[in-house]
Scaffold this motif. Structure first.
Motif, short mmCIF file in Angstrom:
data_model
loop_
_atom_site.label_atom_id
_atom_site.label_comp_id
_atom_site.label_asym_id
_atom_site.label_seq_id
_atom_site.Cartn_x
_atom_site.Cartn_y
_atom_site.Cartn_z
N LYS A 259 0.74 -1.26 0.07
CA LYS A 259 0.15 -0.07 0.07
C LYS A 259 0.80 1.31 0.02
O LYS A 259 2.19 1.42 0.25
N ARG A 281 4.93 3.40 -2.49
CA ARG A 281 4.44 2.26 -1.81
C ARG A 281 5.48 1.48 -0.87
O ARG A 281 6.42 1.53 -1.25
N ASN A 317 1.77 7.05 5.85
CA ASN A 317 0.77 6.17 6.09
C ASN A 317 -0.85 7.06 6.35
O ASN A 317 -1.48 6.95 7.40
#
Length: 505
Positions: A259, A281, A317
């Motif tokens: 992610k 990512r 994040n």
């Protein structure tokens, strides 16, 4: 009839503290030849050149210059005989003019009056530059205001002004743009045509095949062989340098990025870069390509807090982070390996231990006091993990080869367990064997989930290591390219302004 060598070094030995550094080395250069001198870091190239130019004394062997046995006592004596070194760290005096740099220590005066004949110095400078085909440098230009490429041409002009018959170039393209490299190669070819011999030291294999006539390879202080470039190949040279097949040049990328962990939104800094947006990512390598002056390093320095941005946002994040100083970046889990390891990445006179510990003080301290046992455990673990070749962690950083110095810089930042690692020219000045080891370390980091941002001026490196590529042109994002669609032509087209794609990718 075969020409006699202009320089001939035969059976050269050199010992430091009883340890052999050069063992029976043979090396010859012909008049008007561009001769590559290659080998891994620590192979003995620098020592051989220092013996040739009088910095070190040989312990055994013979040196002949134009068929006459010589022993130069110092570099000045070598220069007086026509041998000049252009070092990777240029010797330009930045606050002096081009003309003053050319005639530094060799002033032209009116007779014995001691008064400088500036007009004659100006005219001779202009003539030397013209001989090189250089028309965009003026004798009165302040040398420090010139680009690195132009400063290099000034160094070459200075060598010609000293009537150089042999010029030794040490990593001459390390800090040059593609256009400047092209210009330098044109000048080198011109020097060759004028009968000047060139010893060309470089880790960039492509350049060796582009410009050199012959190559001599050293390994472990010994001459492995001399070959015509036309009769050899990349694989042959690698085998000579490392004593084995190196395998694929770049390790296979098998991990699948996760992610998005790092986001940069519309960061700008007046006159340097504008509206830069990108994401990275977990486990991904985002390559950053572009010509020198495109703003690549400046963007990363602003992200890390070395300099302030005018506006824009950074998220890790998904959470907004404020970075005003490098310590804020480190706290957020960002590491930064700068392109200039000697002045920014390492304290060259300090021990390896201190260099690695410098970014890890929090991890090895209790109540603000360094705990020796914690420090020793961390240092030893990182030295072993990166296979840094050292005698002791108390060795000074300057005593290591370029590849091992770069590993020490990597170790310093790996100690903080970064989430994001910025690499600015991670293999500059590093030999091909050490490059492969560094690539392997980078790959292992991505497997553990570290997001990598890698700036490189070497297009094969960008193409061989990146999952995606962001190309910059004049402070803006020109385009993003996937690994599958990227090639040198597309990158260069975007880097020179031929493609524009400003959206975030």
């Amino acid at each position: 009839m075969k020409a006699s060598p202009i320089i001939e070094m035969a059976n050269i030995d050199k010992y430091f503290a009883g340890n052999p550094v050069l063992k029976a080395v043979d090396f010859q250069v012909l008049p008007g030849e561009i001769h590559a001198l290659m080998g891994e870091n620590g192979a003995g190239k620098s020592t051989l050149v220092k013996i040739l130019t009088g910095i070190y004394r040989r312990d055994q062997g013979v040196i002949k210059w134009k068929n006459k046995e010589v022993v130069f006592k110092n570099p000045k004596q070598a220069e007086q005989n026509g041998i000049i070194v252009i070092h990777q760290e240029l010797n330009i005096i930045p606050h002096l003019t081009v003309s003053q740099n050319l005639f530094l220590g060799k002033d032209i005066t009116y007779g014995k009056t001691g008064i400088l004949n500036k007009k004659e110095m100006h005219q001779r400078t202009k003539r030397r530059l013209y001989e090189l085909g250089v028309t965009n440098i003026h004798p009165n230009d302040i040398a420090g205001n010139l680009s690195i490429g132009k400063q290099q041409l000034v160094e070459i002009a200075r060598a010609l002004a000293a009537n150089a018959e042999m010029i030794i170039m040490d990593e001459p393209t390390a800090a040059l743009t593609e256009r400047e490299i092209e210009r330098l190669f044109h000048v080198i070819q011109k020097l060759k045509n004028q009968g000047v011999s060139i010893i060309y030291i470089s880790h960039r294999m492509e350049e060796i095949f582009d410009i050199c006539d012959r190559i001599t390879v050293l390994r472990d202080g010994q001459t492995i062989g001399t070959k015509l470039i036309a009769d050899t190949s990349f694989t042959d040279i690698v085998r000579m340098m490392v004593g084995r097949e190196l395998g694929d040049r770049f390790p296979e990328r098998v991990n699948v990025p996760g992610k998005v962990i790092f986001e940069v939104e519309n960061i700008s800094k007046e006159d340097l870069f504008e509206n830069i947006s990108f994401s990275v990512r977990k486990g991904e390598i985002l390559g950053i390509a572009g010509l020198m002056g495109a703003g690549r390093s400046e963007v990363m320095e602003a992200i890390f807090g070395f300099s302030n941005k005018d506006h824009g946002a950074i998220r890790i994040n998904g959470k907004l982070v404020t970075i005003k100083h490098p310590r804020d970046a480190i706290e957020a889990g960002i590491g930064f390996i700068t392109e200039d390891r000697k002045s920014k990445g390492l304290i060259m006179h300090a021990p390896i231990r201190e260099n690695i510990a410098s970014a890890n003080l929090k991890a090895i301290s209790t109540y603000g006091v360094i705990v020796n046992s914690k420090e020793t455990l961390l240092i030893e673990a990182l030295i072993n993990r990166l296979q840094i070749r050292v005698i002791s962690s108390e060795q000074e950083a300057k005593s290591l080869s370029g590849g091992n110095q770069q590993k020490v810089v990597l170790a310093k930042w790996l100690g903080i367990n970064p989430k994001i690692l910025i690499l600015d020219e991670p293999t500059r000045g590093v030999d091909i064997g050490a490059k492969k080891e560094i690539y392997k370390i980078i790959n292992e980091l991505t497997k553990s989930g570290v997001a990598i941002i890698m700036i490189s001026s070497e297009l094969p490196e960008i193409l061989g290591m990146s999952d995606r590529i962001m190309v910059m042109h004049e402070g803006k994002i020109a385009t993003f390219l996937d690994r599958q669609e990227a090639n040198q032509e597309r990158i260069m087209a975007a880097a020179t302004g031929g493609v524009r794609h400003d959206s975030t990718y």
